[in-house]
Design a protein around this motif. Structure first.
Motif, PDB file in Angstrom:
ATOM      1  N   PRO A 195     -21.156  30.533  -5.534  1.00 48.57           N
ATOM      2  CA  PRO A 195     -21.024  31.332  -6.763  1.00 48.57           C
ATOM      3  C   PRO A 195     -19.817  32.275  -6.749  1.00 48.57           C
ATOM      4  CG  PRO A 195     -22.767  32.222  -5.381  1.00 48.57           C
ATOM      5  CD  PRO A 195     -22.351  30.911  -4.760  1.00 48.57           C
ATOM      6  N   PHE A 196     -19.232  32.492  -5.589  1.00 42.99           N
ATOM      7  CA  PHE A 196     -18.105  33.427  -5.496  1.00 42.99           C
ATOM      8  C   PHE A 196     -16.748  32.736  -5.591  1.00 42.99           C
ATOM      9  CE2 PHE A 196     -21.696  35.067  -2.992  1.00 42.99           C
ATOM     10  CZ  PHE A 196     -21.962  36.226  -3.710  1.00 42.99           C
ATOM     11  N   ILE A 197     -16.750  31.418  -5.755  1.00 42.00           N
ATOM     12  CA  ILE A 197     -15.487  30.684  -5.854  1.00 42.00           C
ATOM     13  C   ILE A 197     -14.907  30.830  -7.256  1.00 42.00           C
ATOM     14  CG2 ILE A 197     -14.443  28.379  -5.822  1.00 42.00           C
ATOM     15  CD1 ILE A 197     -16.480  27.613  -3.667  1.00 42.00           C
ATOM     16  N   ALA A 198     -13.640  31.269  -7.327  1.00 45.03           N
ATOM     17  CA  ALA A 198     -12.972  31.448  -8.607  1.00 45.03           C
ATOM     18  C   ALA A 198     -12.031  30.294  -8.929  1.00 45.03           C
ATOM     19  CB  ALA A 198     -12.186  32.766  -8.594  1.00 45.03           C
ATOM     20  N   VAL A 199     -11.464  29.680  -7.895  1.00 46.75           N
ATOM     21  CA  VAL A 199     -10.483  28.613  -8.106  1.00 46.75           C
ATOM     22  C   VAL A 199     -10.712  27.508  -7.081  1.00 46.75           C
ATOM     23  CG1 VAL A 199      -8.030  28.018  -8.132  1.00 46.75           C
ATOM     24  CG2 VAL A 199      -8.757  30.276  -8.928  1.00 46.75           C
ATOM     25  N   ARG A 200     -10.676  26.271  -7.545  1.00 44.50           N
ATOM     26  CA  ARG A 200     -10.693  25.118  -6.654  1.00 44.50           C
ATOM     27  C   ARG A 200      -9.400  24.341  -6.864  1.00 44.50           C
ATOM     28  NH1 ARG A 200     -15.977  23.882  -4.806  1.00 44.50           N
ATOM     29  NH2 ARG A 200     -17.612  25.080  -5.870  1.00 44.50           N
ATOM     30  N   ALA A 201      -8.816  23.867  -5.769  1.00 43.60           N
ATOM     31  CA  ALA A 201      -7.560  23.127  -5.883  1.00 43.60           C
ATOM     32  C   ALA A 201      -7.402  22.183  -4.710  1.00 43.60           C
ATOM     33  CB  ALA A 201      -6.376  24.102  -5.936  1.00 43.60           C
ATOM     34  N   GLY A 202      -6.496  21.231  -4.859  1.00 41.23           N
ATOM     35  CA  GLY A 202      -6.220  20.295  -3.780  1.00 41.23           C
ATOM     36  C   GLY A 202      -5.080  20.804  -2.916  1.00 41.23           C
ATOM     37  N   SER A 203      -5.243  20.660  -1.609  1.00 36.66           N
ATOM     38  CA  SER A 203      -4.178  21.020  -0.673  1.00 36.66           C
ATOM     39  C   SER A 203      -3.584  19.716  -0.131  1.00 36.66           C
ATOM     40  CB  SER A 203      -4.736  21.863   0.482  1.00 36.66           C
ATOM     41  OG  SER A 203      -3.697  22.283   1.336  1.00 36.66           O
ATOM     42  N   PRO A 204      -2.319  19.407  -0.464  1.00 32.54           N
ATOM     43  CA  PRO A 204      -1.715  18.143  -0.026  1.00 32.54           C
ATOM     44  C   PRO A 204      -1.553  18.080   1.486  1.00 32.54           C
ATOM     45  CG  PRO A 204      -0.083  19.563  -1.081  1.00 32.54           C
ATOM     46  CD  PRO A 204      -1.405  20.198  -1.297  1.00 32.54           C
ATOM     47  N   GLN A 205      -1.808  16.891   2.048  1.00 37.95           N
ATOM     48  CA  GLN A 205      -1.752  16.717   3.495  1.00 37.95           C
ATOM     49  C   GLN A 205      -1.049  15.420   3.875  1.00 37.95           C
ATOM     50  OE1 GLN A 205      -5.901  16.804   4.674  1.00 37.95           O
ATOM     51  NE2 GLN A 205      -5.899  19.038   4.872  1.00 37.95           N
ATOM     52  N   LEU A 206      -0.492  15.408   5.080  1.00 34.80           N
ATOM     53  CA  LEU A 206       0.045  14.198   5.685  1.00 34.80           C
ATOM     54  C   LEU A 206      -0.991  13.698   6.683  1.00 34.80           C
ATOM     55  CD1 LEU A 206       2.606  15.842   4.705  1.00 34.80           C
ATOM     56  CD2 LEU A 206       3.860  14.638   6.495  1.00 34.80           C
ATOM     57  N   ASP A 207      -1.501  12.495   6.470  1.00 38.11           N
ATOM     58  CA  ASP A 207      -2.469  11.902   7.381  1.00 38.11           C
ATOM     59  C   ASP A 207      -1.700  11.155   8.472  1.00 38.11           C
ATOM     60  OD1 ASP A 207      -4.440  10.604   8.735  1.00 38.11           O
ATOM     61  OD2 ASP A 207      -5.211   9.476   7.009  1.00 38.11           O
ATOM     62  N   LEU A 208      -1.727  11.698   9.688  1.00 42.44           N
ATOM     63  CA  LEU A 208      -0.976  11.129  10.805  1.00 42.44           C
ATOM     64  C   LEU A 208      -1.900  10.611  11.909  1.00 42.44           C
ATOM     65  CD1 LEU A 208       1.641  13.983  10.768  1.00 42.44           C
ATOM     66  CD2 LEU A 208       2.114  11.609  10.151  1.00 42.44           C
ATOM     67  N   CYS A 209      -3.151  10.335  11.536  1.00 42.84           N
ATOM     68  CA  CYS A 209      -4.143   9.880  12.524  1.00 42.84           C
ATOM     69  C   CYS A 209      -3.693   8.602  13.228  1.00 42.84           C
ATOM     70  CB  CYS A 209      -5.487   9.649  11.850  1.00 42.84           C
ATOM     71  SG  CYS A 209      -6.285  11.154  11.242  1.00 42.84           S
ATOM     72  N   GLN A 210      -2.981   7.733  12.508  1.00 46.50           N
ATOM     73  CA  GLN A 210      -2.533   6.460  13.073  1.00 46.50           C
ATOM     74  C   GLN A 210      -1.079   6.514  13.526  1.00 46.50           C
ATOM     75  OE1 GLN A 210      -4.842   4.095  13.502  1.00 46.50           O
ATOM     76  NE2 GLN A 210      -6.276   5.529  12.548  1.00 46.50           N
ATOM     77  N   GLY A 211      -0.478   7.706  13.534  1.00 42.30           N
ATOM     78  CA  GLY A 211       0.908   7.844  13.955  1.00 42.30           C
ATOM     79  C   GLY A 211       1.884   7.864  12.790  1.00 42.30           C
ATOM     80  N   TYR A 212       3.132   8.195  13.101  1.00 42.70           N
ATOM     81  CA  TYR A 212       4.147   8.367  12.056  1.00 42.70           C
ATOM     82  C   TYR A 212       4.496   7.047  11.382  1.00 42.70           C
ATOM     83  CZ  TYR A 212       8.517   9.479   9.717  1.00 42.70           C
ATOM     84  OH  TYR A 212       9.510   9.621   8.781  1.00 42.70           O
ATOM     85  N   ALA A 213       4.637   5.975  12.153  1.00 47.82           N
ATOM     86  CA  ALA A 213       5.024   4.686  11.571  1.00 47.82           C
ATOM     87  C   ALA A 213       4.009   4.226  10.528  1.00 47.82           C
ATOM     88  CB  ALA A 213       5.181   3.638  12.672  1.00 47.82           C
ATOM     89  N   ALA A 214       2.732   4.406  10.840  1.00 47.45           N
ATOM     90  CA  ALA A 214       1.680   4.013   9.896  1.00 47.45           C
ATOM     91  C   ALA A 214       1.725   4.890   8.645  1.00 47.45           C
ATOM     92  CB  ALA A 214       0.312   4.117  10.566  1.00 47.45           C
TER      93      ALA A 214
END
Length: 207
Positions: A1-20
């Motif tokens: 109930p105290f949340i005023a704003v929801r938004a997406g935070s962009p991310q780089l998924d590097l779980c499989q390494g940089y080449a992937a």
């Protein structure tokens, strides 16, 4: 109930390494990695050999980062957070933390010995968030911010980093680099008061 704003935070998924990661961006229709490779080669050719340090004890670079960031805040009409002494004290304290569960490394990108970009990040359990990052505005034609992020992404796996979080925002470079988003929330838990009402009105006006 105290949340005023929801938004997406962009991310780089590097779980499989940089080449992937790079291949996934290409398959998604983004040519950012390919174009950045061209700009990187141009930077090396015109400015000098590249040097990237993911964890640097480099006080001149740290001071330049703060100077660039302060100038950016003023240029864009935002409050300069470094005008408040506690901000610098907080960063100095965070940079001393070197634990496996949490650290705040300074990362530095140079070309021909010239500082191109730098960032103080927050890192914990395989996730790195770029807390304060800035670059030399005179080198803007080379897209130094994107080059910096991709250099960091290339070393991520060797550093134990599976995710680079770029932080909430709709900047174009974030959209071009992100391979996924995580929901983040903003809000506060306070007693009813004039200050609380003013803060909620400020958020409403800002949005």
């Amino acid at each position: 109930p105290f949340i005023a704003v929801r938004a997406g935070s962009p991310q780089l998924d590097l779980c499989q390494g940089y080449a992937a990661y790079a291949q996934a961006r290409k398959q998604a229709g983004s040519d950012t990695v390919a174009r950045s490779g061209q700009k990187l080669r141009k930077l090396i050719r015109e400015i000098g050999p590249l040097e990237f340090k993911a964890e640097a004890d480099d006080e001149p670079a740290f001071e330049q980062l703060i100077a660039w960031k302060s100038a950016q805040y003023l240029r864009t009409g935002l409050a300069d957070v470094f005008a408040f002494p506690w901000t610098r004290s907080l960063l100095d304290h965070l940079r001393k933390q070197r634990g496996a569960a949490f650290c705040a490394p300074l990362s530095v990108l140079r070309a021909g010995g010239r500082l191109v970009a730098a960032a103080v990040s927050l890192r914990s359990h395989g996730v790195l968030h770029c807390f304060f990052n800035a670059y030399d505005p005179e080198l803007a034609a080379y897209s130094p911010g994107v080059l910096f992020m991709l250099q960091l992404a290339e070393q991520a796996q060797s550093l134990g980093i599976a995710t680079i979080d770029l932080g909430r925002g709709d900047e174009r470079y974030k959209a071009s680099l992100a391979s996924r988003h995580a929901e983040v929330c903003e809000g506060s838990v306070t007693c009813p008061s004039l200050a609380t009402w003013l803060r909620s009105r400020w958020r409403w006006t800002r949005d």
